[in-house]
Each structure stands twice: as structure tokens, then as C-alpha cells.
Design a protein around this motif. Structure first.
Motif, PDB file in Angstrom:
ATOM      1  N   ARG A 211       0.834  -1.207   0.000  1.00 37.19           N
ATOM      2  CA  ARG A 211       0.000   0.000   0.000  1.00 37.19           C
ATOM      3  C   ARG A 211       0.867   1.254   0.000  1.00 37.19           C
ATOM      4  N   MET A 212       1.849   1.246  -0.895  1.00 37.12           N
ATOM      5  CA  MET A 212       2.778   2.363  -1.017  1.00 37.12           C
ATOM      6  C   MET A 212       2.833   2.781  -2.473  1.00 37.12           C
ATOM      7  N   SER A 213       3.125   4.044  -2.693  1.00 40.88           N
ATOM      8  CA  SER A 213       3.356   4.473  -4.067  1.00 40.88           C
ATOM      9  C   SER A 213       4.654   3.831  -4.538  1.00 40.88           C
ATOM     10  N   LEU A 214       4.719   3.561  -5.808  1.00 39.68           N
ATOM     11  CA  LEU A 214       5.912   2.965  -6.387  1.00 39.68           C
ATOM     12  C   LEU A 214       7.129   3.851  -6.132  1.00 39.68           C
ATOM     13  N   GLU A 215       6.962   5.158  -6.279  1.00 37.35           N
ATOM     14  CA  GLU A 215       8.071   6.090  -6.079  1.00 37.35           C
ATOM     15  C   GLU A 215       8.620   6.018  -4.663  1.00 37.35           C
ATOM     16  N   HIS A 216       7.729   5.978  -3.695  1.00 38.17           N
ATOM     17  CA  HIS A 216       8.169   5.931  -2.295  1.00 38.17           C
ATOM     18  C   HIS A 216       8.811   4.581  -1.979  1.00 38.17           C
ATOM     19  N   MET A 217       8.217   3.510  -2.508  1.00 40.39           N
ATOM     20  CA  MET A 217       8.713   2.169  -2.210  1.00 40.39           C
ATOM     21  C   MET A 217      10.144   1.974  -2.712  1.00 40.39           C
ATOM     22  N   ILE A 218      10.457   2.498  -3.892  1.00 50.20           N
ATOM     23  CA  ILE A 218      11.792   2.271  -4.457  1.00 50.20           C
ATOM     24  C   ILE A 218      12.753   3.416  -4.192  1.00 50.20           C
ATOM     25  N   GLY A 219      12.273   4.494  -3.566  1.00 48.88           N
ATOM     26  CA  GLY A 219      13.161   5.626  -3.279  1.00 48.88           C
ATOM     27  C   GLY A 219      13.532   6.400  -4.527  1.00 48.88           C
ATOM     28  N   ALA A 220      12.543   6.637  -5.388  1.00 46.81           N
ATOM     29  CA  ALA A 220      12.802   7.355  -6.640  1.00 46.81           C
ATOM     30  C   ALA A 220      13.312   8.761  -6.355  1.00 46.81           C
TER      31      ALA A 220
END
Length: 191
Positions: free
Chosen positions: A64-73
Motif C-alpha cells: 500500500r505504497m506508491s511505487l516512487e516511495h517504495m523504491i526511493g525514486a
């Protein structure tokens, strides 16, 4: 590929491992929830497999995380898309990560809060205002006066913060909540 991009991609595996550990999930549990094999997840977290969208999107859904936040974009320059988490210890002894979702002075404030397990004895607190939280993940133990409730994902609590209260994760796993706080006794809108 330039060195910075290579470093960013190389950091994704360990970051995914920390997210899974923070959620208190085993590789087997994550495999069951995502449909991705344990060996693929293990190789992804150890950096032996490159991250691809077909692997990252199911993980983002489960976490339940944005992709950007999850991967540290890296930041794009739009401050609305990159919220800054703050580590803090609450007055009640709970170590938590707080991510402010709003910054409206004098109005209802919204936070995503990740509560870490604690062995400290709960200390009831009071303060002005009204509190509302919605459980996103884990189990939250709520003490409200002499009552105790265990709240699961999808449950919520709504109470006068002037009443003695304490909340934190139940057991040894973290819990995540969406926390709304009205500084002047504001109530979360019903319906």
C-alpha cells in the motif's frame, strides 16, 4: 548507464527488504500475497535480480505504497509528490515514523504513521483536540480510559483527545495508521 542511476537501482533491493521487515512479513507470506515466488523475491531483495515493473507493482499494491516511495525514486521537483517522513518518539514511548500529508495551520492535520513495537508500559495521555485514526496495516491496541480495543486493518477510532488514551501496535509487529487530528476539537466528517 551512469553511476548514480546504477546506485539508485542497486539500492532498491535492500530498500524492499527493509520495507518487508518493517511490515513484519516473511518471504513466504509476501510470495502468497503477490504471486511472486520466494526465490524471485529473495533474489530481488539481495540485488541478484533487477527490479522490473511486473515485480514492483504487485509489491507496491501489497505494501500500500506508491511505487516512487517504495523504491526511493529521485525527486522530480514537485514537493507534493515527495513527502518527508519524520522519525520520532511519542510522549507515550512509541517509536514511530510520521509522514505529514497536510500542512494546514489551525485545521485538521492528516498523517500516515508507522508505529513500532514497544516493551514500554503504556502511559495514558490527554491533550486538547479530537483524534481519529484508521488502521491501514497491523493490529493497533487502543486504551481509552479504562477500555481496551484491538483494531485491525479497516477499523477506526474516533475520540476526544482530552480523554486519557494510548495507542500502539499490539504484539511484536509494526502497525500503520492514517491519523487525523483536529487541534480545536474538530471532528472527522461523518459519512
Amino acid at each position: 548507464m551512469d553511476a548514480e542511476l546504477e546506485r539508485l537501482i542497486g539500492d532498491i533491493g535492500p530498500r524492499l527488504n527493509r520495507v518487508r521487515q518493517d511490515r513484519g512479513l516473511t518471504l513466504d507470506e509476501l510470495a502468497g500475497a503477490t504471486g511472486i515466488s520466494v526465490s524471485t523475491l529473495s533474489r530481488l531483495e539481495s540485488g541478484k535480480r533487477r527490479p522490473t515493473l511486473d515485480l514492483l507493482l504487485p509489491l507496491a499494491r501489497v505494501y500500500r505504497m506508491s511505487l516512487e516511495h517504495m523504491i526511493g525514486a529521485p525527486q522530480t521537483g514537485d514537493p507534493r509528490a515527495h513527502l518527508t517522513p519524520h522519525h520520532r518518539e511519542t510522549r507515550t514511548g512509541i517509536d514511530s515514523v510520521v509522514i505529514p500529508l497536510t500542512t494546514y495551520p489551525g485545521r485538521i492535520q492528516v498523517f500516515k504513521q508507522i508505529l513500532s513495537p514497544t516493551t514500554a508500559t503504556p502511559t495514558l495521555v490527554t491533550h486538547p483536540g479530537h483524534a481519529f485514526f484508521y488502521v491501514l496495516a497491523g493490529t493497533v491496541r487502543l486504551l481509552l480510559g479504562d477500555r481496551e480495543r484491538l483494531l485491525k486493518p479497516g477499523d477506526n477510532a474516533d475520540f476526544d483527545a482530552g480523554s486519557p488514551h494510548w495507542f500502539g501496535p499490539a504484539g511484536d509487529s509494526p502497525a500503520e495508521i492514517l491519523h487525523l487530528y483536529g487541534p480545536h476539537g474538530d471532528r472527522f466528517p461523518a459519512g
